[in-house]
Design an enzyme around this catalytic site. Structure first.
Site, PDB file in Angstrom:
ATOM      1  N   SER A   1      26.512  15.333  41.479  1.00 36.23           N
ATOM      2  CA  SER A   1      27.100  15.562  42.876  1.00 36.23           C
ATOM      3  C   SER A   1      28.460  15.403  42.342  1.00 36.23           C
ATOM      4  O   SER A   1      28.967  13.937  42.588  1.00 36.23           O
ATOM      5  CB  SER A   1      26.013  15.624  44.065  1.00 36.23           C
ATOM      6  OG  SER A   1      26.831  15.942  45.463  1.00 36.23           O
TER       7      SER A   1
ATOM      8  N   TYR B   1      20.231  10.111  48.427  1.00 35.66           N
ATOM      9  CA  TYR B   1      21.035  11.108  47.933  1.00 35.66           C
ATOM     10  C   TYR B   1      22.026   9.987  47.212  1.00 35.66           C
ATOM     11  O   TYR B   1      22.680  10.725  46.113  1.00 35.66           O
ATOM     12  CB  TYR B   1      21.264  12.414  48.896  1.00 35.66           C
ATOM     13  CG  TYR B   1      22.059  13.132  47.809  1.00 35.66           C
ATOM     14  CD1 TYR B   1      21.102  13.943  47.515  1.00 35.66           C
ATOM     15  CD2 TYR B   1      23.005  14.089  47.640  1.00 35.66           C
ATOM     16  CE1 TYR B   1      21.607  15.081  46.674  1.00 35.66           C
ATOM     17  CE2 TYR B   1      23.588  14.795  46.702  1.00 35.66           C
ATOM     18  CZ  TYR B   1      22.509  15.567  46.524  1.00 35.66           C
ATOM     19  OH  TYR B   1      23.413  16.247  45.805  1.00 35.66           O
TER      20      TYR B   1
ATOM     21  N   LYS C   1      22.321   9.624  43.010  1.00 32.37           N
ATOM     22  CA  LYS C   1      23.226  10.655  41.996  1.00 32.37           C
ATOM     23  C   LYS C   1      24.488   9.731  41.933  1.00 32.37           C
ATOM     24  O   LYS C   1      24.920  10.258  39.995  1.00 32.37           O
ATOM     25  CB  LYS C   1      23.884  11.284  43.278  1.00 32.37           C
ATOM     26  CG  LYS C   1      23.633  12.333  43.257  1.00 32.37           C
ATOM     27  CD  LYS C   1      22.569  14.074  42.369  1.00 32.37           C
ATOM     28  CE  LYS C   1      22.140  14.805  42.959  1.00 32.37           C
ATOM     29  NZ  LYS C   1      21.898  15.553  42.251  1.00 32.37           N
TER      30      LYS C   1
ATOM     31  N   ILE D   1      28.610  24.702  47.000  1.00 33.56           N
ATOM     32  CA  ILE D   1      28.159  25.705  46.425  1.00 33.56           C
ATOM     33  C   ILE D   1      27.162  26.328  47.013  1.00 33.56           C
ATOM     34  O   ILE D   1      26.284  25.396  48.196  1.00 33.56           O
ATOM     35  CB  ILE D   1      27.168  25.154  45.288  1.00 33.56           C
ATOM     36  CG1 ILE D   1      27.907  24.610  44.078  1.00 33.56           C
ATOM     37  CG2 ILE D   1      26.651  26.254  44.275  1.00 33.56           C
ATOM     38  CD1 ILE D   1      29.791  24.651  43.587  1.00 33.56           C
TER      39      ILE D   1
END
Length: 251
Positions: free
Chosen positions: A136, A153, A157, A186
């Site tokens: 990410s 998170y 990543k 996205i």
């Protein structure tokens, strides 16, 4: 058919970027194993690939369970003979309480580690392979978090990129390449809350984030990058975080 006669194991392949990656690799001729916690989603993706003339099987599995990951790798080899390509793209909500950090690390870092650990053994046995981990932008920048508990998170990543680079160095001489794809904004189920607005999330993209291309990315645009990295066209690329973000990080 740049991936003809190759076998791709895709964790998280039932939806989102994992599904797009599975479908893109199938379009290039790879036989696909869709490994996902969602039995319904897995069946849907497998059926779609088969309907288009491709080869695919599904395995319901939990990437956070090391034993389940090992069995998935073993099943892939038993059913299709080998693993040429590993894609890790499992994702989902991890909560917001004090346990959220650990849950995010389990899903987004430990899971890819388990998958790489067992797939690499099979790639060595057959003389090489390719790993593509979905990271990410949060893996190359600091993440915006409301509390320390919510930093899982971006921490995971960042770890995935470190894992990818380290594997690339350790296995380069064994004909195993490893790269990470770092998507920007996205359209997937995980970002619905950002684009299901009256303006379709356009203000976020053009005014707040100022993405130079002025639009959201689509899942298939990530899938095509994964298929490229898995192919011989990317034969001299390893250990890289490939940013796919419409120019966001170029500003």
């Amino acid at each position: 058919m740049k991936l003809e006669n190759r076998v791709a194991l895709v964790f998280g392949g039932a939806s989102g970027l994992g599904r797009a990656s599975a479908e893109a690799c199938a379009e290039e001729g790879a036989s696909i194993v869709v490994a996902d916690l969602s039995e319904v989603g897995t069946t849907d993706v497998v059926s779609g690939i088969q309907a288009r003339g491709g080869t695919a099987i599904g395995i319901t599995t939990d990437i956070t369970d090391e034993s389940a990951v090992r069995r998935t790798v073993q099943s892939t080899v038993r059913e299709l003979g080998k693993i040429d390509i590993l894609v890790t793209s499992a994702g989902g909500p991890t909560g917001s309480d004090a346990s959220a950090w650990h849950a995010a690390i389990d899903l987004y870092l430990k899971g890819p580690f388990y998958a790489c650990k067992y797939a690499v053994d099979e790639m060595e046995r057959t003389g090489g392979g390719v790993i593509v981990n979905i990271a990410s932008l949060a893996g190359v920048t600091g993440g915006i978090s409301s509390s320390v508990d919510a930093t899982g998170y971006p921490c995971a990543k960042h770890g995935v990129i470190g894992l990818t680079r380290t594997i690339a160095l350790a296995y380069a001489a064994k004909n195993i390449r490893a790269n990470a794809v770092c998507p920007g904004y996205i359209r997937t189920a995980m970002t619905k809350h950002l684009y299901e607005t009256p303006d379709g999330g356009q203000n976020l993209i053009t005014e707040k984030l100022r993405v130079p291309m002025g639009r959201w990315g689509e899942a298939h645009e990530i899938g095509r990058v994964v298929a490229f990295l898995a192919s011989d066209d990317a034969s001299y690329i390893t250990g890289q975080p490939i940013i796919v973000d419409g120019g966001f990080m170029a500003r």
